[in-house]
Design a protein around this motif. Structure first.
Motif, PDB file in Angstrom:
ATOM      1  N   VAL A 128       2.543   2.069  -0.198  1.00 41.09           N
ATOM      2  CA  VAL A 128       1.993   3.403  -0.456  1.00 41.09           C
ATOM      3  C   VAL A 128       2.070   3.687  -1.951  1.00 41.09           C
ATOM      4  O   VAL A 128       3.172   3.756  -2.522  1.00 41.09           O
ATOM      5  CB  VAL A 128       2.758   4.494   0.317  1.00 41.09           C
ATOM      6  N   GLY A 166      -2.024  -1.677  -0.468  1.00 37.61           N
ATOM      7  CA  GLY A 166      -1.915  -0.247  -0.269  1.00 37.61           C
ATOM      8  C   GLY A 166      -3.285   0.387  -0.158  1.00 37.61           C
ATOM      9  O   GLY A 166      -4.309  -0.298  -0.247  1.00 37.61           O
ATOM     10  N   GLN A 167      -3.297   1.696  -0.001  1.00 41.43           N
ATOM     11  CA  GLN A 167      -4.564   2.405   0.205  1.00 41.43           C
ATOM     12  C   GLN A 167      -5.226   2.800  -1.114  1.00 41.43           C
ATOM     13  O   GLN A 167      -6.384   3.193  -1.135  1.00 41.43           O
ATOM     14  CB  GLN A 167      -4.347   3.662   1.060  1.00 41.43           C
ATOM     15  N   GLN A 193       5.188  -7.515   8.670  1.00 39.46           N
ATOM     16  CA  GLN A 193       4.290  -6.536   8.071  1.00 39.46           C
ATOM     17  C   GLN A 193       4.986  -5.794   6.947  1.00 39.46           C
ATOM     18  O   GLN A 193       6.174  -5.535   7.001  1.00 39.46           O
ATOM     19  CB  GLN A 193       3.842  -5.516   9.132  1.00 39.46           C
ATOM     20  N   GLN A 229       4.218  -2.330   4.573  1.00 39.99           N
ATOM     21  CA  GLN A 229       3.379  -1.172   4.303  1.00 39.99           C
ATOM     22  C   GLN A 229       3.595  -0.741   2.853  1.00 39.99           C
ATOM     23  O   GLN A 229       4.741  -0.627   2.403  1.00 39.99           O
ATOM     24  CB  GLN A 229       3.708  -0.004   5.234  1.00 39.99           C
ATOM     25  N   TYR A 267      -0.808  -8.218   1.583  1.00 37.09           N
ATOM     26  CA  TYR A 267      -0.731  -6.810   1.962  1.00 37.09           C
ATOM     27  C   TYR A 267      -1.234  -5.935   0.815  1.00 37.09           C
ATOM     28  O   TYR A 267      -0.988  -6.228  -0.359  1.00 37.09           O
ATOM     29  CB  TYR A 267       0.710  -6.425   2.316  1.00 37.09           C
ATOM     30  N   ALA A 272       7.357   0.325  -0.834  1.00 38.11           N
ATOM     31  CA  ALA A 272       7.153  -0.647   0.232  1.00 38.11           C
ATOM     32  C   ALA A 272       8.091  -0.378   1.403  1.00 38.11           C
ATOM     33  O   ALA A 272       9.260  -0.039   1.204  1.00 38.11           O
ATOM     34  CB  ALA A 272       7.377  -2.058  -0.295  1.00 38.11           C
ATOM     35  N   ARG A 273       7.569  -0.556   2.586  1.00 37.42           N
ATOM     36  CA  ARG A 273       8.375  -0.455   3.806  1.00 37.42           C
ATOM     37  C   ARG A 273       8.075  -1.663   4.667  1.00 37.42           C
ATOM     38  O   ARG A 273       6.971  -2.182   4.677  1.00 37.42           O
ATOM     39  CB  ARG A 273       8.049   0.826   4.559  1.00 37.42           C
ATOM     40  N   GLY A 274       9.072  -2.088   5.398  1.00 35.22           N
ATOM     41  CA  GLY A 274       8.867  -3.217   6.282  1.00 35.22           C
ATOM     42  C   GLY A 274       9.808  -4.344   5.928  1.00 35.22           C
ATOM     43  O   GLY A 274      10.999  -4.139   5.739  1.00 35.22           O
TER      44      GLY A 274
END
Length: 122
Positions: A5, A113-114, A1, A3, A111, A24-26
């Motif tokens: 933002v 983001g929001q 995964q 994430q 993937y 990015a994270r993950g």
């Protein structure tokens, strides 16, 4: 995964500039191609720019070529979109996206983001 933002959106006058960031994270960020897309109210999501994992391949939509610049800093797990000479028609929610495959202009990224709102006033 992974994430994602986004940040950096806001209200700007026509002709102004904004820089969007996507943190990015993950999983290992440097293994992912990154893309920026946007969606204006009542319209479909459209491609803006994309960059390969190394930064060696970069693509832009014709509508932003010469005005927007995509870049990435793998050490900071961040991709950027520098937007200059903004126009009212650039108003949209901007999304960053990541994919383990080579960068493309279609929205088939794994993937997302929001999103961050960019509003350009005339």
């Amino acid at each position: 995964q992974v994430q994602l933002v986004e940040s950096g959106g806001g209200l700007v006058q026509a002709g102004g500039s904004l820089r969007l960031s996507c943190a990015a994270r993950g999983r290992t960020f440097s293994r992912y191609a990154m893309g920026w897309f946007r969606q204006a109210a009542g319209k479909e999501r459209e491609f803006v720019a994309a960059i390969s994992w190394s930064g060696g391949s970069i693509y832009y939509a014709d509508s932003v070529k010469g005005r927007f610049t995509i870049s990435r800093d793998n050490a900071k797990n961040t991709v950027y979109l520098q937007m200059n000479s903004l126009k009212p028609e650039d108003t949209a929610v901007y999304y960053c996206a990541a994919d383990s495959r080579p960068p493309v202009s279609s929205p088939r990224y794994e993937y997302w983001g929001q999103g961050t709102q960019v509003t350009v006033s005339s």
